[in-house]
Write a protein that holds these residues in place. Sequence first.
Motif, short mmCIF file in Angstrom:
data_model
loop_
_atom_site.label_atom_id
_atom_site.label_comp_id
_atom_site.label_asym_id
_atom_site.label_seq_id
_atom_site.Cartn_x
_atom_site.Cartn_y
_atom_site.Cartn_z
N LYS A 99 -5.85 -7.65 46.46
CA LYS A 99 -4.69 -6.97 47.14
C LYS A 99 -4.28 -5.89 47.06
O LYS A 99 -5.04 -5.12 45.92
N PRO A 100 -4.41 -4.09 48.15
CA PRO A 100 -3.95 -3.33 47.59
C PRO A 100 -2.55 -2.88 46.03
O PRO A 100 -1.74 -3.85 46.90
N GLY A 101 -2.98 -1.82 45.76
CA GLY A 101 -1.83 -2.36 44.54
C GLY A 101 -2.35 -3.10 43.61
O GLY A 101 -1.50 -2.26 42.15
N THR A 102 -3.16 -3.28 43.20
CA THR A 102 -3.24 -3.64 41.78
C THR A 102 -4.82 -3.83 41.31
O THR A 102 -5.51 -3.14 42.14
N ASP A 103 -4.92 -3.25 40.08
CA ASP A 103 -6.82 -3.85 39.93
C ASP A 103 -6.93 -4.89 38.98
O ASP A 103 -8.30 -5.63 38.97
N ASP A 104 -6.31 -5.61 40.19
CA ASP A 104 -6.62 -7.19 39.51
C ASP A 104 -7.54 -7.87 40.49
O ASP A 104 -7.26 -7.64 41.17
N ILE A 105 -8.51 -8.29 39.97
CA ILE A 105 -9.56 -8.92 41.23
C ILE A 105 -9.81 -10.12 40.63
O ILE A 105 -10.94 -10.67 41.49
N ARG A 106 -8.77 -11.10 40.28
CA ARG A 106 -9.68 -12.30 39.70
C ARG A 106 -8.62 -12.93 40.89
O ARG A 106 -8.36 -12.79 42.41
N LYS A 107 -9.40 -13.78 41.32
CA LYS A 107 -10.18 -14.60 42.67
C LYS A 107 -9.96 -13.61 43.92
O LYS A 107 -9.65 -14.41 44.94
N SER A 108 -10.26 -12.54 43.47
CA SER A 108 -10.28 -11.41 45.35
C SER A 108 -11.19 -12.22 45.55
O SER A 108 -12.39 -12.36 45.88
N ARG A 109 -10.94 -11.46 47.59
CA ARG A 109 -11.83 -12.42 48.46
C ARG A 109 -13.15 -11.51 48.46
O ARG A 109 -13.70 -11.55 48.92
N HIS B 276 -2.92 -1.40 36.03
CA HIS B 276 -2.56 -0.53 36.91
C HIS B 276 -0.85 -1.08 37.38
O HIS B 276 -1.45 -2.33 38.30
N GLU B 277 0.01 -0.42 37.74
CA GLU B 277 0.47 -1.44 38.39
C GLU B 277 1.34 -0.48 38.70
O GLU B 277 2.87 0.09 37.75
N PRO B 278 2.12 0.21 39.74
CA PRO B 278 2.91 1.40 40.20
C PRO B 278 4.61 1.39 39.37
O PRO B 278 4.96 -0.35 39.15
N GLY B 279 5.33 2.28 38.79
CA GLY B 279 6.31 2.01 37.67
C GLY B 279 6.75 1.71 36.28
O GLY B 279 7.76 1.86 35.94
N LEU B 280 5.22 0.72 36.48
CA LEU B 280 5.07 0.44 34.70
C LEU B 280 4.57 1.61 33.96
O LEU B 280 5.17 1.62 32.51
N PRO B 281 4.02 2.54 34.03
CA PRO B 281 2.92 3.33 32.78
C PRO B 281 4.61 4.48 32.54
O PRO B 281 4.83 4.41 31.79
N GLU B 282 5.71 4.94 33.42
CA GLU B 282 6.52 5.66 33.23
C GLU B 282 7.56 5.38 31.93
O GLU B 282 8.56 5.00 31.69
N ARG B 283 7.63 3.74 32.59
CA ARG B 283 8.69 2.53 31.68
C ARG B 283 8.23 2.56 30.56
O ARG B 283 9.25 3.00 29.79
N ILE B 284 7.47 2.43 30.41
CA ILE B 284 6.31 1.92 28.78
C ILE B 284 6.79 3.51 28.52
O ILE B 284 6.83 3.15 27.11
#
Length: 431
Positions: free
Chosen positions: A327-337, A47-55
């Motif tokens: 943080k907001p805007g990502t599905d990345d949960i690595r070391k999430s507080r 999940h990364e804004p701007g990436l799906p349309e470019r791919i």
Amino acid sequence: MHVSIVGSGYVGTTIAACLADLGHEVVNVEIDPEIVDTVNAGEAPIHEPGLPERIADHAGGRLRATTDYDAVCDTDLTFLCLPTPSAEDGSLELDAMRAGTQSLGEALAERDDDHLVVVKSTVLPGTTEEVVGPILESASGRAVGEGLELAMNPEFLRMGTAVSDFLEPDKVVIGATSDEAAGTLRDLYGPILEREETALVETDVREAELIKYANNAFLAAKVSLVNELGNVAREYGADAYEVLEAVGLDDRISEQFMRSGLGWGGSCFPKDVDALRAGARKQGYDPELLDAVVSVNDDQPRRLVDLLADHVALEGARVAVLGLSFKPGTDDIRKSRALDVIDHLLDGGATPVAYDPVAIDNVRETYPDLEIEYADSAKDALADADGAVVATGWSEFDDLSFEGMARQVVVDGRRIDVDPDALEVYEGLTW
Ligand SMILES: NC(=O)c1ccc[n+]([C@@H]2O[C@H](COP(=O)([O-])OP(=O)(O)OC[C@H]3O[C@@H](n4cnc5c(N)ncnc54)[C@H](O)[C@@H]3O)[C@@H](O)[C@H]2O)c1
Ligand SMILES: O=c1ccn([C@@H]2O[C@H](COP(=O)(O)OP(=O)(O)O[C@H]3O[C@H](CO)[C@@H](O)[C@H](O)[C@H]3O)[C@@H](O)[C@H]2O)c(=O)[nH]1
């Protein structure tokens, strides 16, 4: 130019799609066949804004993915975008870098055309020239400097704004072992370097490697300092956000990275600060300040849960956890507080009910044994809850209605917009 990118994770996929956007022919070489299929189907694996349309625009055209390393032979240069995680003791772990470099070298043995290998991964000083270079040479049978060039080009993009950060950076840092290698990268980044706002830093490899760590250490330290000041402000009954807004008006300090609260997580700051600390110790230097940067950060999730426990008996309580990604805007949960908050809630005997707009599946898959409940919306998470903690500052949490909670007790680690007067208890971690 023809570009290959080894590793199609958060960085590799983003820069592949962006370089295709700039007109380059790009191939991602990735060991995970699921990612390869996803990219070739024209979809974004993250999940990364701007990436799906470019791919979607470039897959099947200027962008493709493969598990076959031979694809690098049809390209002019290869970026290594491989993971560089922490080992148990916090030191830099280079297994993936070694394995990927070995495969790359073996593939390059088949060709004697000029080729540039660029380390994009975050690695400690010496890694490019003393680890990557020798593996490449022995696996390819070719010598660095004789048609096989080597460079280090750290990446400063952030999750959630990765596409715009890559295409519109503050700086491009090139640490090259030859003028030729630097020239190839300058050509590749042509349109990005033409922007007035992009500074070009050309330096030696060792400095390029350290610039990346120094950058992240500085930012992590800034957030830890802001959190310490926030903790002190709270003790005085002062609002750290008002204080730091004024402090940030000083140009030497800047208004960015001034949000105090639950602290920093993610795939980079924790591992990079740890690798730098371990690396410094190995060199014989005791990095006391960086140690403190980490310990202040490590304490914030416990402080947040303690704040909740001041108002709600945790044992048997149902607690909504708003936000899971780091943080907001990502599905990345690595070391999430958020995950540390959940651990403290579980330790206290509470039942966490978690909601996140995009990261729930990642938590479920990564931690299948985590004994928490998941909700499909913030409203569902809050229903009948005895308390709520805000762990990630998603904008959809602003102006949220807390109706439906058993008790409207909200503790906020991210300073969302709420009307405190509408709640039974509203406590900010640092205000
Ligand atoms: N994520 C960020 O925001 C960010 C920003 C700047 C720099 N970095 C650095 O970039 C590097 C990559 O980070 P990431 O977040 O993209 O990692 P990631 O884990 O998301 O992606 C790495 C990818 O490499 C693949 N891989 C592993 N071994 C391989 C091999 N032998 N051959 C081919 N593919 C292989 C994995 O399957 C994975 O898809 C790290 O050094 C990181 O510190 C990350
Ligand atoms: O004022 C702030 C700013 C950030 N954070 C936290 O700090 C962490 C990191 O945030 P951010 O830097 O925006 O995200 P990353 O995607 O991890 O990006 C960092 O790590 C990347 C990987 O190395 C680098 O490329 C980027 O330049 C660097 O900002 C997150 O948990 C944020 O919630 C705060 O708590 N307060």
